[in-house]
Motif scaffolding. Structure first.
Motif, mmCIF file in Angstrom:
data_model
loop_
_atom_site.group_PDB
_atom_site.id
_atom_site.type_symbol
_atom_site.label_atom_id
_atom_site.label_comp_id
_atom_site.label_asym_id
_atom_site.label_seq_id
_atom_site.Cartn_x
_atom_site.Cartn_y
_atom_site.Cartn_z
ATOM 1 N N SER A 1 0.634 -1.122 0.029
ATOM 2 C CA SER A 1 0.161 0.101 0.101
ATOM 3 C C SER A 1 0.990 1.226 0.030
ATOM 4 O O SER A 1 0.600 2.151 -0.744
ATOM 5 C CB SER A 1 -1.021 -0.093 1.302
ATOM 6 N N TRP A 2 1.957 1.249 1.041
ATOM 7 C CA TRP A 2 2.586 2.514 0.810
ATOM 8 C C TRP A 2 3.321 2.704 -0.445
ATOM 9 O O TRP A 2 3.510 3.798 -0.823
ATOM 10 C CB TRP A 2 3.862 1.976 1.993
ATOM 11 N N TYR A 3 4.090 1.734 -0.936
ATOM 12 C CA TYR A 3 4.625 1.955 -2.316
ATOM 13 C C TYR A 3 3.859 1.909 -3.452
ATOM 14 O O TYR A 3 4.156 1.952 -4.515
ATOM 15 C CB TYR A 3 5.787 0.856 -2.556
ATOM 16 N N GLU A 4 2.303 1.742 -3.284
ATOM 17 C CA GLU A 4 1.354 1.865 -4.310
ATOM 18 C C GLU A 4 1.885 0.750 -5.616
ATOM 19 O O GLU A 4 1.706 1.082 -6.610
ATOM 20 C CB GLU A 4 1.304 3.196 -4.976
ATOM 21 N N THR A 5 2.036 -0.460 -4.885
ATOM 22 C CA THR A 5 2.074 -1.691 -5.819
ATOM 23 C C THR A 5 1.589 -2.791 -5.622
ATOM 24 O O THR A 5 1.131 -2.740 -4.179
ATOM 25 C CB THR A 5 3.677 -1.751 -5.914
ATOM 26 N N GLU A 6 1.638 -4.007 -6.255
ATOM 27 C CA GLU A 6 1.156 -5.198 -5.885
ATOM 28 C C GLU A 6 2.230 -5.998 -5.489
ATOM 29 O O GLU A 6 3.524 -5.933 -5.726
ATOM 30 C CB GLU A 6 0.408 -5.850 -6.915
ATOM 31 N N LEU A 7 1.819 -7.023 -4.337
ATOM 32 C CA LEU A 7 3.044 -8.088 -4.205
ATOM 33 C C LEU A 7 3.264 -8.993 -5.273
ATOM 34 O O LEU A 7 2.319 -9.001 -6.010
ATOM 35 C CB LEU A 7 2.456 -8.696 -2.986
ATOM 36 N N GLY A 8 4.345 -9.591 -5.382
ATOM 37 C CA GLY A 8 4.371 -10.578 -6.352
ATOM 38 C C GLY A 8 4.044 -11.918 -6.374
ATOM 39 O O GLY A 8 3.583 -12.165 -5.054
ATOM 40 N N ASP A 9 3.945 -12.675 -7.278
ATOM 41 C CA ASP A 9 3.239 -14.180 -7.264
ATOM 42 C C ASP A 9 4.440 -14.889 -6.742
ATOM 43 O O ASP A 9 5.663 -15.083 -7.142
ATOM 44 C CB ASP A 9 2.965 -14.743 -8.510
ATOM 45 N N PRO A 10 4.246 -15.470 -5.214
ATOM 46 C CA PRO A 10 5.500 -16.388 -4.580
ATOM 47 C C PRO A 10 5.598 -17.768 -5.595
ATOM 48 O O PRO A 10 6.625 -18.122 -5.219
ATOM 49 C CB PRO A 10 4.811 -16.673 -3.299
ATOM 50 N N GLU A 11 4.749 -17.900 -6.395
ATOM 51 C CA GLU A 11 4.885 -19.212 -7.105
ATOM 52 C C GLU A 11 5.408 -18.973 -8.500
ATOM 53 O O GLU A 11 5.118 -19.532 -9.626
ATOM 54 C CB GLU A 11 3.458 -19.918 -7.332
#
Length: 357
Positions: free
Chosen positions: A94-104
């Motif tokens: 949220s802070w960096y205005e991005t999505e987390l990556g896909d761990p798979e």
């Protein structure tokens, strides 16, 4: 130096392969041209991306160089622990205005495809991190004229490297920046690594193949020390991060000598595998909770690190650094090799003079 190595590079200095964009062709070429052994890092690249860098490097130097590969990792991560960590990182996203990556996003780093490229287009040296390649892999590289280096962090691992038929073992002390090259990631042993001088001595008594010493080396006097302990050459990583040709982010280069970052720590916060980095906000807040899950955590945090770099926020970056980071020098890579060689010569002269008294 062992004759296996002197035929490749006259000075006992190896530039560590640093994945993530640091070990670019310009850096490797400058080190090789100065008489050391430059390395490309194939980790986190596609097979074609690696091939394109090899072609570029060959256009920059006619000297020998190496390419480093990550070994595929076993599926040992607990998916539930990765999910919990992802929830903890939601605030960062949220802070960096991005999505987390896909761990798979993938486990093997394109290992087989990269090997195929290196067998079709042989390079002088291939090194391996995070384990020991199969004997048939080493034999196939030997058949095309490639020497093989493999990282070890204990004398037991070094013996496994020798049994597999590798030409050189890289003895990596706990002082080293970036990922520890342990063959198995055992959470209970994190932080119990062996210091470099003790490790080199133990490995020297355990194997008959040449040793390249790695971990916290920043000065020629330290190179003299590991050579005296039984190594044939020294591998330096952090020392080359600040080189003019290094591909490291400017924030990373500045952080190595910034008084704001006073120490390093082994952490899983960024990748899920123990790696030494400067202690910053991200490491302090998330390191204690990061699971043993590589490369899942690496994939998960990759967009966060990219966003932190774009925002100019060193507190969100993986600032890989060895324990000697405050001794970094901002020089062209070739000049740094020359300075290290001069310091090594001075240290050897001083040792000889002391022994003659």
């Amino acid at each position: 130096m062992s004759s296996v190595l002197t035929d490749l590079f006259p000075h006992p200095i190896v530039q560590a392969p640093m994945a993530g964009g640091v070990s670019v062709p310009q850096l490797a070429a400058a080190v090789s041209d100065a008489g050391g052994l430059g390395f490309l890092a194939a980790g986190y690249k596609t097979a074609d991306g690696m091939y394109q860098e090899i072609k570029q490097l060959r256009g920059l130097t006619s000297r020998p160089f190496g390419v480093n590969l990550f070994l595929p990792q076993p599926e040992t991560a607990d998916p539930a622990a990765v999910d919990v960590y992802a929830h903890q990182l939601a605030g960062e996203a949220s802070w960096y205005e991005t999505e987390l990556g896909d761990p798979e996003s993938g486990r093997d780093d394109g290992y087989d495809a990269k090997l195929a490229v290196l067998l079709d287009n042989p390079v002088p040296v291939v090194s391996f991190h995070f384990g020991v390649p199969a004997r048939e892999v080493i034999d196939s590289l030997h058949r095309v004229g490639t020497l093989t280096f493999v990282t070890a962090t204990t004398a037991e691992e070094a013996r496994a490297v020798e049994r597999a038929g590798a030409d050189v073992v890289i003895a990596q002390g706990v002082e080293a920046g970036g990922h520890q090259g342990t063959h198995r990631d055992i959470p209970e042993t994190v932080g119990s690594g062996v210091g470099l001088l003790s490790l080199v001595a133990q490995v020297r008594e355990s194997v008959g193949i040449p040793i390249v010493a790695a971990g916290g080396i920043m000065r020629g006097g330290q190179i003299a020390a590991v050579l005296a302990a039984g190594a044939s050459a020294a591998q330096l990583g952090t020392a080359f991060v600040t080189a003019h040709e290094s591909g490291a982010h400017a924030l990373h280069k500045q952080a190595l000598t910034n008084p704001l970052f006073v120490r390093t720590e082994l952490t899983r916060a960024f990748t899920g595998r123990p790696a030494r980095a400067l202690v910053n906000r991200f490491l302090r807040e998330h390191g204690p909770y990061a699971p043993a899950a590589y490369p899942e955590v690496h994939h998960l945090t990759a967009p966060l690190r990219k966003a932190a770099a774009k925002a100019g926020d060193a507190q969100g970056l993986a600032l890989w650094a060895g324990q000697g980071h405050r001794m970094a020098r901002e020089l062209p890579a070739g000049q740094l090799v020359e300075v290290l060689v001069a310091e090594l010569a001075a240290a050897r002269t001083a040792l000889s003079a002391g022994g003659a008294r």
